[in-house]
Write an enzyme that holds these catalytic residues in place. Structure first.
Site, PDB file in Angstrom:
ATOM      1  N   THR A 198       0.340  -1.097  -0.069  1.00  0.00           N
ATOM      2  CA  THR A 198       0.206  -0.050  -0.130  1.00  0.00           C
ATOM      3  C   THR A 198       0.889   0.701   0.189  1.00  0.00           C
ATOM      4  O   THR A 198       0.301   2.350  -0.243  1.00  0.00           O
ATOM      5  CB  THR A 198      -0.789   0.061   1.116  1.00  0.00           C
ATOM      6  OG1 THR A 198       0.238  -0.897   2.167  1.00  0.00           O
ATOM      7  CG2 THR A 198      -2.045  -1.049   1.174  1.00  0.00           C
ATOM      8  N   TYR A 205       7.929  -7.374  -8.237  1.00  0.00           N
ATOM      9  CA  TYR A 205       7.742  -6.004  -7.266  1.00  0.00           C
ATOM     10  C   TYR A 205       7.749  -4.656  -8.475  1.00  0.00           C
ATOM     11  O   TYR A 205       6.416  -3.560  -7.652  1.00  0.00           O
ATOM     12  CB  TYR A 205       8.743  -5.668  -6.391  1.00  0.00           C
ATOM     13  CG  TYR A 205       8.556  -4.271  -4.926  1.00  0.00           C
ATOM     14  CD1 TYR A 205       8.001  -4.591  -3.986  1.00  0.00           C
ATOM     15  CD2 TYR A 205       8.537  -3.593  -5.765  1.00  0.00           C
ATOM     16  CE1 TYR A 205       8.020  -3.359  -3.694  1.00  0.00           C
ATOM     17  CE2 TYR A 205       7.988  -2.352  -4.909  1.00  0.00           C
ATOM     18  CZ  TYR A 205       7.643  -2.555  -3.455  1.00  0.00           C
ATOM     19  OH  TYR A 205       7.425  -1.620  -2.810  1.00  0.00           O
ATOM     20  N   ASP A 226       9.647   0.633   4.835  1.00  0.00           N
ATOM     21  CA  ASP A 226      11.014  -0.122   5.734  1.00  0.00           C
ATOM     22  C   ASP A 226      11.933   1.162   6.133  1.00  0.00           C
ATOM     23  O   ASP A 226      12.250   1.092   7.125  1.00  0.00           O
ATOM     24  CB  ASP A 226      11.086  -0.711   4.370  1.00  0.00           C
ATOM     25  CG  ASP A 226      10.618  -1.502   3.875  1.00  0.00           C
ATOM     26  OD1 ASP A 226       9.712  -1.595   3.760  1.00  0.00           O
ATOM     27  OD2 ASP A 226      11.327  -2.506   2.501  1.00  0.00           O
ATOM     28  N   SER A 245      13.897  -6.325   5.873  1.00  0.00           N
ATOM     29  CA  SER A 245      13.850  -4.672   5.631  1.00  0.00           C
ATOM     30  C   SER A 245      15.626  -4.469   6.009  1.00  0.00           C
ATOM     31  O   SER A 245      15.982  -3.808   5.881  1.00  0.00           O
ATOM     32  CB  SER A 245      13.340  -3.827   6.012  1.00  0.00           C
ATOM     33  OG  SER A 245      12.320  -3.922   5.380  1.00  0.00           O
TER      34      SER A 245
HETATM   35  C1  GLA Z   1       8.860  -4.209   0.242  1.00  0.00           C
HETATM   36  C2  GLA Z   1       9.129  -2.669   0.122  1.00  0.00           C
HETATM   37  C3  GLA Z   1       8.438  -1.560   0.948  1.00  0.00           C
HETATM   38  C4  GLA Z   1       6.965  -2.412   0.335  1.00  0.00           C
HETATM   39  C5  GLA Z   1       6.638  -3.714   1.148  1.00  0.00           C
HETATM   40  C6  GLA Z   1       4.995  -4.433   0.780  1.00  0.00           C
HETATM   41  O1  GLA Z   1       9.015  -4.053   1.474  1.00  0.00           O
HETATM   42  O2  GLA Z   1      10.523  -2.200   0.356  1.00  0.00           O
HETATM   43  O3  GLA Z   1       7.963  -0.366   0.577  1.00  0.00           O
HETATM   44  O4  GLA Z   1       6.520  -2.141  -0.775  1.00  0.00           O
HETATM   45  O5  GLA Z   1       7.252  -4.670   0.482  1.00  0.00           O
HETATM   46  O6  GLA Z   1       4.026  -3.686   1.446  1.00  0.00           O
END
Ligand code: GLA
Length: 391
Positions: free
Chosen positions: A40, A225, A175, A129
């Site tokens: 989102t 992604y 993140d 992350s």
């Molecule tokens: C990864 C991306 C985030 C986010 C998530 C999904 O972690 O780095 O910015 O989009 O995926 O919610």
């Protein structure tokens, strides 16, 4: 826990002293979880992340020349470059640090050379992350070292751009935001459009969050992604024809998605359906959290997983298996895949007293189905990025 911070901090700063013979400054940036609100952030919706007790540490000092020496403590590898040559090296681990230097340059911030030893305990590729933590930690440290005058939100934005432009993943802001703004025992609701945020207490007493790590990272992760981002933009372009004020899926609604179902086509329809529903779901989930209704909150986590699996299609066999294992377990209030997808962890909300049995049962089932270990991590929410002051 204190011991974990100390041992990682000590490990990194001792290595620095051994290599460079000086006393360094030490900085810490944590990994993150996300309770709800997946995919989102780049649609300008809401997310609900928190920062972890697992973190990366940078021990660092400035240099008088324009050289940069990076030592990755956990890999025992070193990479050196000068500030006038930021080309991509063979060692992909150095991309994140180069990305930060590159981003500072592009924005006119002047830094000198520096030397650093870094390392930590965020599991790599597990969807917590680690890359954002690396970027934020170095950005924060360079800001302090060279007096750049950046505030926390500017650090977050520059760290995100580092990832987008140098590393090449079009990730959203969640993140980096969670790593920098995290607060002990709190989750943060971030409005990714206005960047307003609010802390919600999340003390873990009766229930705990446990991450189950599939131990896989499918290669599709970053290409798919970027494709999802484009699919969302394609949806926005269609809505804009009829509703000119729709700038992102944040401005669309589930009803609008139904209304334009045919024109969207099957794939874009399902992507937009998931995202618009998830944006509403985060708002509802926060209300439930405030009311202390964790059972209903957990049910929302399952809804998110179902959307990610069938409509957004970013899950994988291993993640679906782990979530399915929990569905008939009355001690588990909610479970879903977490993060970008195609591997990494599931996040599980579980009755405290049932944790041991849960972990054991999950590990056995996973081993039997995939012949792989299943690391399980009990979440502790700690503060975000900062300097570690030592006595
Ligand atoms: C990864 C991306 C985030 C986010 C998530 C999904 O972690 O780095 O910015 O989009 O995926 O919610």
């Amino acid at each position: 826990m204190e011991n974990t911070v100390c041992s990682n901090a000590d490990r990194v700063s001792n290595k620095f002293i051994e290599l460079f013979g000086e006393t360094p400054r030490l900085f810490r940036s944590p990994g993150r979880i996300n309770l709800i609100g997946e995919h989102t952030d780049y649609n300008q919706g809401f997310v609900l992340p928190a920062s972890l007790d697992k973190a990366v540490f940078f021990a660092i000092t400035p240099r008088k020349d324009n050289r940069v020496i990076l030592h990755a403590v956990d890999l025992d590898e070193t990479y050196e470059f000068t500030l006038d040559d930021l080309s991509k090296p063979e060692q992909t681990w150095a991309y994140y640090q180069l990305a930060v230097v590159d981003q500072l340059h592009k924005n006119g911030y002047s830094i000198g050379g520096f030397q650093t030893a870094f390392g930590g305990d965020i599991p790599l590729g597990a969807g917590m992350s680690s890359s954002a933590a690396l970027e934020c930690c170095l950005m924060f440290a360079l800001n302090e070292l060279f007096g750049l005058g950046l505030d926390r939100m500017e650090i977050v934005k520059l760290a995100q751009k580092s990832e987008n432009q140098y590393v090449g993943v079009q990730s959203g802001i969640m993140d980096q935001f969670a790593s920098v703004f995290g607060k002990e025992e709190s989750v943060i609701r971030l409005d990714c459009r206005s960047l307003d945020y609010e802390y919600f207490p999340f003390p873990m007493n009766e229930y705990l969050l446990v991450l189950c790590d599939t131990n896989v990272k499918h290669s599709l992760a970053s290409s798919e992604y970027n494709t999802r981002r484009k699919e969302c933009e394609a949806g926005v372009a269609i809505f804009q024809k009829y509703h000119p004020d729709v700038q992102s899926l944040r401005d669309a609604t589930p009803a609008m998605v139904e209304q334009h179902r045919e024109e969207l086509g099957d794939v874009i329809y399902r992507r937009c359906k998931y995202v618009t529903e998830e944006i509403v779901r985060v708002q509802e989930a926060c209300e439930l959290l405030l009311q202390g209704d964790l059972a209903s909150f957990g049910a929302k986590m399952y809804e998110t997983h179902d959307g990610l699996q069938h409509e957004y299609e970013v899950s994988c066999e291993e993640l679906d298996f782990l979530v399915d294992q929990t569905r008939s377990n009355p001690e588990v209030l909610g479970a879903r895949m977490m993060g970008g997808g195609f591997g990494g962890c599931t996040i599980n909300l579980i009755k405290n007293t049932a944790i041991e049995a849960f972990e054991q049962q999950m590990k056995e089932a996973y081993q039997q189905a995939f012949s792989r270990d299943l690391p399980c991590y009990r979440v502790r929410i700690m503060d975000g990025t900062g300097e570690v002051h030592r006595i």
